[in-house]
Design a protein around this motif. Structure first.
Motif, short mmCIF file in Angstrom:
data_model
loop_
_atom_site.label_atom_id
_atom_site.label_comp_id
_atom_site.label_asym_id
_atom_site.label_seq_id
_atom_site.Cartn_x
_atom_site.Cartn_y
_atom_site.Cartn_z
N GLN A 147 0.86 -1.29 0.06
CA GLN A 147 0.06 -0.10 -0.04
C GLN A 147 0.80 1.35 0.03
O GLN A 147 1.89 1.41 0.94
N LYS A 148 0.50 2.22 -1.30
CA LYS A 148 1.36 3.44 -0.90
C LYS A 148 0.29 4.36 -0.34
O LYS A 148 -0.80 4.77 -0.33
N THR A 161 -0.79 9.96 -8.72
CA THR A 161 -1.74 8.53 -8.30
C THR A 161 -2.37 8.17 -9.70
O THR A 161 -2.19 7.00 -9.93
N ILE A 166 -8.52 3.51 -4.96
CA ILE A 166 -7.79 4.26 -4.24
C ILE A 166 -8.65 4.79 -2.92
O ILE A 166 -10.06 5.01 -3.17
N ASP A 210 -4.53 0.57 -3.71
CA ASP A 210 -3.23 0.90 -4.42
C ASP A 210 -2.76 1.98 -3.88
O ASP A 210 -1.58 2.31 -4.09
N CYS A 211 -3.54 2.94 -3.42
CA CYS A 211 -3.01 4.30 -2.97
C CYS A 211 -3.91 4.95 -1.88
O CYS A 211 -5.30 4.75 -2.04
#
Length: 365
Positions: free
Chosen positions: A4-5, A19, A121, A157-158
């Motif tokens: 995870q970002k 992103t 996201i 994902d972010c």
């Protein structure tokens, strides 16, 4: 589970552009609730429309669900799935969950299960979701009167954290998130705990709050990275939650009952604060947590969060709710306790009599 970002954003449009550029998708969707549709969606869509140089489609399909935890249900997930299907989502689509913890939890679950998983996201818009729900890969819904009973582990994902969204929050919701930050201070170190106790009066300073959020998120990320699926250390994050989820479920039942429908559901952070009172008392009794630190923390919670009214007649049902907690093994009720600030003791059990004694302490203090 994918890595995870987390982006601590100082400029939302720039963070969003970067992103989305890093993601590959055919259709874009945004999940909101009725509150964030009014307060936050215009901000997101204005930034999306400004990204004219972006190579992928930026006109999102918007999906709206009811606000508050009462709508964190299978029916709401079914609605999200139906809308994704109706608007032509594919396995290569991307969903932005824009909202508080209910939206990011439910949206993450819906995305993780639609066509066996699409990318998503999280853009949390409450302090609670910034420091807790949106980070760490837990997704889910309430079921059968129990908190987060159905769900999966799956990282966004972010996660884009921008405290500008906190301008839309009232003080009660700010306090709800701050309770989770207090928990992070307790499981981290004495200096962090003291910083949290000393800064509540300055929560209207978004720059200062952003620094506190970053530190709090770092504590959770460190723990989640080491134990992503809660086999060991991640249970530290459950401090205050065994009792807290029971308070929260009881309050939700009261709000849903015709006889007590005038009562409001309990914000998650308030439930955690009340759970901390119970579990810090158990920590003193069972693992030697310093009494002075316990009383200082309890007094702080009492002053800023008040308390939920319960009686001895509620004890059996609260115990029943604790027995349903996902952390339990066998018939014992499992707690995360502390021997000191930062000295975490997972997989601790307590007898029903000890828990009733802790509930007595909660009621009397």
């Amino acid at each position: 589970m994918n890595q995870q970002k987390v982006v601590i954003s100082q400029h939302f449009e720039q963070s969003l552009h970067q992103t989305l550029t890093e993601c590959s998708y055919d259709r874009l969707f945004v999940l909101v609730d009725e509150t964030t549709e009014k307060c936050c969606l215009p901000v997101l869509t204005s930034h999306l429309s400004a990204l004219t140089s972006h190579p992928s489609p930026l006109t999102p399909g918007v999906i709206t669900i009811g606000a508050t935890d009462q709508h964190k249900t299978l029916d709401a997930v079914s609605h999200v799935w139906s809308e994704l299907q109706r608007m032509g989502a594919t396995r290569h689509s991307l969903m932005i969950n824009l909202g508080g913890g209910m939206v990011t939890d439910l949206g993450g679950f819906a995305a993780s299960t639609f066509k066996r998983g699409i990318h998503f996201i999280n853009v949390p818009t409450t302090l609670l979701s910034m420091v807790d729900a949106s980070v760490g890969g837990k997704t889910g819904i309430n079921f059968g009167g129990l908190k987060n009973e159905i769900g999966v582990f799956n990282n966004a994902d972010c996660v884009i954290l921008d405290t500008e969204f906190l301008k839309t929050l009232d003080q009660e919701n700010i306090l709800s998130g701050y309770a989770e930050m207090l928990k992070h201070g307790l499981i981290d170190c004495e200096e962090h705990w003291a910083e949290i106790l000393g800064n509540l009066e300055h929560l209207d300073n978004l720059e200062g709050l952003s620094a506190l959020v970053e530190r709090s998120v770092a504590v959770k990320q460190r723990i989640v990275t080491e134990d992503p699926t809660e086999k060991g250390l991640r249970k530290a994050l459950n401090l205050g939650h065994t009792a807290g989820h029971a308070f929260e479920s009881l309050a939700l039942e009261r709000a849903s009952s015709p006889l007590t429908s005038h009562l409001s559901p309990l914000l998650h952070g308030y439930a955690v604060a009340y759970g901390l009172v119970v579990e810090l008392y158990l920590s003193c009794v069972k693992t030697g947590f310093p009494t002075d630190k316990m009383r200082q923390t309890v007094q702080y919670i009492k002053e800023h969060y008040g308390k939920m009214t319960i009686t001895c007649d509620d004890y059996p049902h609260l115990l029943e709710l604790m027995h349903h907690d996902k952390k339990n093994e066998g018939s014992a009720i499992n707690f995360t306790l502390l021997a000191g600030i930062g000295d975490i003791r997972i997989n601790q059990t307590a007898t029903e009599e000890e828990i009733k004694e802790a509930l007595d302490f909660y009621r009397e203090n």
